[in-house]
Design a protein around this motif. Sequence first.
Motif, PDB file in Angstrom:
ATOM      1  N   VAL A  56       1.028   1.056  31.382  1.00 22.75           N
ATOM      2  CA  VAL A  56       0.642  -0.141  30.621  1.00 22.75           C
ATOM      3  C   VAL A  56       1.815  -1.099  30.511  1.00 22.75           C
ATOM      4  O   VAL A  56       1.689  -2.322  30.715  1.00 22.75           O
ATOM      5  CB  VAL A  56       0.135   0.259  29.218  1.00 22.75           C
ATOM      6  CG1 VAL A  56      -0.040  -0.978  28.341  1.00 22.75           C
ATOM      7  CG2 VAL A  56      -1.179   1.025  29.317  1.00 22.75           C
ATOM      8  N   ALA A  57       2.985  -0.554  30.198  1.00 24.45           N
ATOM      9  CA  ALA A  57       4.176  -1.392  30.046  1.00 24.45           C
ATOM     10  C   ALA A  57       4.553  -2.066  31.367  1.00 24.45           C
ATOM     11  O   ALA A  57       4.905  -3.256  31.396  1.00 24.45           O
ATOM     12  CB  ALA A  57       5.335  -0.551  29.533  1.00 24.45           C
ATOM     13  N   LEU A  58       4.481  -1.307  32.463  1.00 30.19           N
ATOM     14  CA  LEU A  58       4.860  -1.858  33.763  1.00 30.19           C
ATOM     15  C   LEU A  58       3.880  -2.941  34.228  1.00 30.19           C
ATOM     16  O   LEU A  58       4.285  -3.967  34.786  1.00 30.19           O
ATOM     17  CB  LEU A  58       4.931  -0.731  34.800  1.00 30.19           C
ATOM     18  CG  LEU A  58       6.113   0.237  34.640  1.00 30.19           C
ATOM     19  CD1 LEU A  58       5.939   1.448  35.546  1.00 30.19           C
ATOM     20  CD2 LEU A  58       7.435  -0.474  34.947  1.00 30.19           C
TER      21      LEU A  58
ATOM     22  N   TRP B   9       5.998  -9.334  30.058  1.00 27.63           N
ATOM     23  CA  TRP B   9       6.373  -8.697  28.786  1.00 27.63           C
ATOM     24  C   TRP B   9       7.259  -7.482  29.063  1.00 27.63           C
ATOM     25  O   TRP B   9       6.878  -6.334  28.824  1.00 27.63           O
ATOM     26  CB  TRP B   9       5.129  -8.266  28.017  1.00 27.63           C
ATOM     27  CG  TRP B   9       4.236  -9.409  27.617  1.00 27.63           C
ATOM     28  CD1 TRP B   9       4.501 -10.744  27.728  1.00 27.63           C
ATOM     29  CD2 TRP B   9       2.931  -9.310  27.052  1.00 27.63           C
ATOM     30  NE1 TRP B   9       3.455 -11.503  27.270  1.00 27.63           N
ATOM     31  CE2 TRP B   9       2.465 -10.643  26.843  1.00 27.63           C
ATOM     32  CE3 TRP B   9       2.104  -8.259  26.696  1.00 27.63           C
ATOM     33  CZ2 TRP B   9       1.226 -10.923  26.300  1.00 27.63           C
ATOM     34  CZ3 TRP B   9       0.859  -8.527  26.160  1.00 27.63           C
ATOM     35  CH2 TRP B   9       0.428  -9.840  25.957  1.00 27.63           C
ATOM     36  N   THR B  10       8.445  -7.687  29.505  1.00 25.09           N
ATOM     37  CA  THR B  10       9.329  -6.582  29.882  1.00 25.09           C
ATOM     38  C   THR B  10       9.783  -5.764  28.673  1.00 25.09           C
ATOM     39  O   THR B  10      10.117  -4.584  28.808  1.00 25.09           O
ATOM     40  CB  THR B  10      10.564  -7.116  30.620  1.00 25.09           C
ATOM     41  OG1 THR B  10      11.209  -8.109  29.807  1.00 25.09           O
ATOM     42  CG2 THR B  10      10.176  -7.739  31.956  1.00 25.09           C
ATOM     43  N   VAL B  11       9.776  -6.385  27.504  1.00 21.25           N
ATOM     44  CA  VAL B  11      10.217  -5.666  26.310  1.00 21.25           C
ATOM     45  C   VAL B  11       9.249  -4.545  25.943  1.00 21.25           C
ATOM     46  O   VAL B  11       9.611  -3.600  25.226  1.00 21.25           O
ATOM     47  CB  VAL B  11      10.358  -6.644  25.125  1.00 21.25           C
ATOM     48  CG1 VAL B  11       8.988  -7.106  24.628  1.00 21.25           C
ATOM     49  CG2 VAL B  11      11.153  -6.016  23.988  1.00 21.25           C
TER      50      VAL B  11
ATOM     51  N   VAL C  19      15.808   2.856  23.267  1.00 19.74           N
ATOM     52  CA  VAL C  19      16.631   1.992  22.406  1.00 19.74           C
ATOM     53  C   VAL C  19      17.749   1.346  23.222  1.00 19.74           C
ATOM     54  O   VAL C  19      18.046   0.146  23.069  1.00 19.74           O
ATOM     55  CB  VAL C  19      17.208   2.799  21.227  1.00 19.74           C
ATOM     56  CG1 VAL C  19      18.252   1.975  20.474  1.00 19.74           C
ATOM     57  CG2 VAL C  19      16.097   3.213  20.276  1.00 19.74           C
ATOM     58  N   GLN C  20      18.366   2.137  24.114  1.00 15.86           N
ATOM     59  CA  GLN C  20      19.408   1.579  24.974  1.00 15.86           C
ATOM     60  C   GLN C  20      18.854   0.484  25.881  1.00 15.86           C
ATOM     61  O   GLN C  20      19.522  -0.526  26.126  1.00 15.86           O
ATOM     62  CB  GLN C  20      20.043   2.694  25.811  1.00 15.86           C
ATOM     63  CG  GLN C  20      20.891   3.662  25.004  1.00 15.86           C
ATOM     64  CD  GLN C  20      21.494   4.761  25.850  1.00 15.86           C
ATOM     65  OE1 GLN C  20      21.120   4.965  27.000  1.00 15.86           O
ATOM     66  NE2 GLN C  20      22.443   5.509  25.267  1.00 15.86           N
ATOM     67  N   ARG C  21      17.619   0.685  26.375  1.00 18.39           N
ATOM     68  CA  ARG C  21      16.997  -0.339  27.212  1.00 18.39           C
ATOM     69  C   ARG C  21      16.696  -1.614  26.410  1.00 18.39           C
ATOM     70  O   ARG C  21      16.751  -2.721  26.948  1.00 18.39           O
ATOM     71  CB  ARG C  21      15.698   0.199  27.816  1.00 18.39           C
ATOM     72  CG  ARG C  21      15.903   1.259  28.871  1.00 18.39           C
ATOM     73  CD  ARG C  21      16.490   0.693  30.151  1.00 18.39           C
ATOM     74  NE  ARG C  21      16.663   1.689  31.168  1.00 18.39           N
ATOM     75  CZ  ARG C  21      15.733   1.991  32.083  1.00 18.39           C
ATOM     76  NH1 ARG C  21      14.588   1.349  32.073  1.00 18.39           N
ATOM     77  NH2 ARG C  21      15.975   2.919  32.983  1.00 18.39           N
ATOM     78  N   LEU C  22      16.360  -1.453  25.138  1.00 23.60           N
ATOM     79  CA  LEU C  22      16.136  -2.623  24.295  1.00 23.60           C
ATOM     80  C   LEU C  22      17.418  -3.417  24.108  1.00 23.60           C
ATOM     81  O   LEU C  22      17.424  -4.660  24.137  1.00 23.60           O
ATOM     82  CB  LEU C  22      15.590  -2.192  22.930  1.00 23.60           C
ATOM     83  CG  LEU C  22      14.079  -2.015  22.778  1.00 23.60           C
ATOM     84  CD1 LEU C  22      13.745  -1.479  21.397  1.00 23.60           C
ATOM     85  CD2 LEU C  22      13.340  -3.329  23.037  1.00 23.60           C
ATOM     86  N   LEU C  23      18.516  -2.694  23.907  1.00 28.81           N
ATOM     87  CA  LEU C  23      19.803  -3.347  23.661  1.00 28.81           C
ATOM     88  C   LEU C  23      20.417  -3.889  24.951  1.00 28.81           C
ATOM     89  O   LEU C  23      21.101  -4.922  24.937  1.00 28.81           O
ATOM     90  CB  LEU C  23      20.767  -2.361  22.994  1.00 28.81           C
ATOM     91  CG  LEU C  23      20.331  -1.817  21.626  1.00 28.81           C
ATOM     92  CD1 LEU C  23      21.327  -0.788  21.105  1.00 28.81           C
ATOM     93  CD2 LEU C  23      20.188  -2.964  20.618  1.00 28.81           C
TER      94      LEU C  23
ATOM     95  N   THR D  52      16.968  -4.626  35.228  1.00 27.32           N
ATOM     96  CA  THR D  52      15.965  -5.158  36.149  1.00 27.32           C
ATOM     97  C   THR D  52      15.066  -4.028  36.644  1.00 27.32           C
ATOM     98  O   THR D  52      15.550  -2.968  37.054  1.00 27.32           O
ATOM     99  CB  THR D  52      16.641  -5.834  37.346  1.00 27.32           C
ATOM    100  OG1 THR D  52      17.498  -6.883  36.859  1.00 27.32           O
ATOM    101  CG2 THR D  52      15.605  -6.417  38.290  1.00 27.32           C
ATOM    102  N   ILE D  53      13.769  -4.230  36.591  1.00 23.02           N
ATOM    103  CA  ILE D  53      12.802  -3.199  36.981  1.00 23.02           C
ATOM    104  C   ILE D  53      12.142  -3.575  38.299  1.00 23.02           C
ATOM    105  O   ILE D  53      11.650  -4.693  38.465  1.00 23.02           O
ATOM    106  CB  ILE D  53      11.709  -3.028  35.894  1.00 23.02           C
ATOM    107  CG1 ILE D  53      12.341  -2.656  34.545  1.00 23.02           C
ATOM    108  CG2 ILE D  53      10.697  -1.970  36.316  1.00 23.02           C
ATOM    109  CD1 ILE D  53      11.355  -2.619  33.400  1.00 23.02           C
ATOM    110  N   ALA D  54      12.145  -2.630  39.247  1.00 22.83           N
ATOM    111  CA  ALA D  54      11.412  -2.819  40.502  1.00 22.83           C
ATOM    112  C   ALA D  54       9.959  -2.435  40.245  1.00 22.83           C
ATOM    113  O   ALA D  54       9.550  -1.282  40.427  1.00 22.83           O
ATOM    114  CB  ALA D  54      12.022  -1.963  41.595  1.00 22.83           C
ATOM    115  N   PHE D  55       9.174  -3.418  39.810  1.00 26.33           N
ATOM    116  CA  PHE D  55       7.845  -3.135  39.282  1.00 26.33           C
ATOM    117  C   PHE D  55       6.925  -2.454  40.292  1.00 26.33           C
ATOM    118  O   PHE D  55       6.254  -1.467  39.962  1.00 26.33           O
ATOM    119  CB  PHE D  55       7.195  -4.428  38.776  1.00 26.33           C
ATOM    120  CG  PHE D  55       7.746  -4.913  37.473  1.00 26.33           C
ATOM    121  CD1 PHE D  55       7.440  -4.262  36.289  1.00 26.33           C
ATOM    122  CD2 PHE D  55       8.587  -6.008  37.427  1.00 26.33           C
ATOM    123  CE1 PHE D  55       7.954  -4.698  35.075  1.00 26.33           C
ATOM    124  CE2 PHE D  55       9.112  -6.450  36.219  1.00 26.33           C
ATOM    125  CZ  PHE D  55       8.799  -5.797  35.045  1.00 26.33           C
ATOM    126  N   ASN D  56       6.849  -2.967  41.508  1.00 22.74           N
ATOM    127  CA  ASN D  56       5.906  -2.413  42.476  1.00 22.74           C
ATOM    128  C   ASN D  56       6.192  -0.931  42.752  1.00 22.74           C
ATOM    129  O   ASN D  56       5.280  -0.100  42.768  1.00 22.74           O
ATOM    130  CB  ASN D  56       5.961  -3.214  43.776  1.00 22.74           C
ATOM    131  CG  ASN D  56       5.417  -4.623  43.599  1.00 22.74           C
ATOM    132  OD1 ASN D  56       4.603  -4.866  42.699  1.00 22.74           O
ATOM    133  ND2 ASN D  56       5.860  -5.546  44.429  1.00 22.74           N
TER     134      ASN D  56
END
Length: 319
Positions: free
Chosen positions: A193-195, A203-205, A118-122, A126-130
């Motif tokens: 799946v999300a990453l 689709w970072t959300v 929830v905190q991440r939604l609000l 930045t995500i280091a995807f690799n």
Amino acid sequence: MNRHEQTAERLAHSHEFTNINPGNERRTLWVILLTLATMAVEIVAGHLTGSMALLADGWHMGTHAFALGITYAAYRLARQHRDSDYFSFGTGKFGVLAGYTSALFLGLAGLWMIVESVQRLLNPVTIAFNEAIGVTLLGLIVNLASVMILHTAEEGHPHDHHDHPHDGQHDHSYRAAYLHVIADALTSIFALVALLTGRFLGWTVLDPVMGIVGGLLISRWAYQLIKTTAVILLDGGVTATLTTRARELIEADQESRVIDLHLWPIGSRDIALVASVVTGCGHTSEDYQNRLKALPHVTHVSVEVHPCDDPDCSCSPPA
């Protein structure tokens, strides 16, 4: 001269009903060692590379090993105190207590996932995807290996998430360990799946959304296990059907009458029974114990017999 020696030997019985499954104990230890090894590799690699993702997952593996350690400790303690007089009905509830404690940790992990997501939604970060994808893949491989090790339980079906108290199908401590590795594997799958969708579709959300879904599912599993084990720890959970059947067996001669009856769990499977019976036909405690042998998982039976002294009862001879 020994008093009543032969009769005492015939009636004596053990109060240790714990069914310690060495296969389940051994598999739990294998998963703990695998988890600890992965934790060490990730923490060392995290320090050498400066990767916070690796460090975080390494310490997460440490909490996972701690939760599994509760299950293994329950097996060891149950074995250590197996013949101790300190525990009146044996050590069958060691595993139930371990399952309850592990379920609390599992529930807290699920709630933490929901709050963090929830905190991440609000407040998106930045995500280091690799790097994150690589760490998640490593965690998933370890978790799937742990699932495969624990899946082949020698007693019952730990993958059954439904509650069937006292049907002989649950080692609650082992089930808690299995749920921990299932929860971790599920979390890794959701995260992967999300990453991947975030990395290639933008689709970072989906990352925090998957976290909320996983947290809710894990919390539900934890609640079910807490509910099941808590009832056993409070000496409850024996079905009305079993209690009614016990009464029917005792009163099968249409003359005996149950005046007090208690059934309660003394472990994940075994049940104790204490009854007080009034009879005018001279039945003995052994007579009633033999009748009750038909009850499943009732492993400790004590029957107190009271001869009827009511002069107006139909069992009394006519004056």
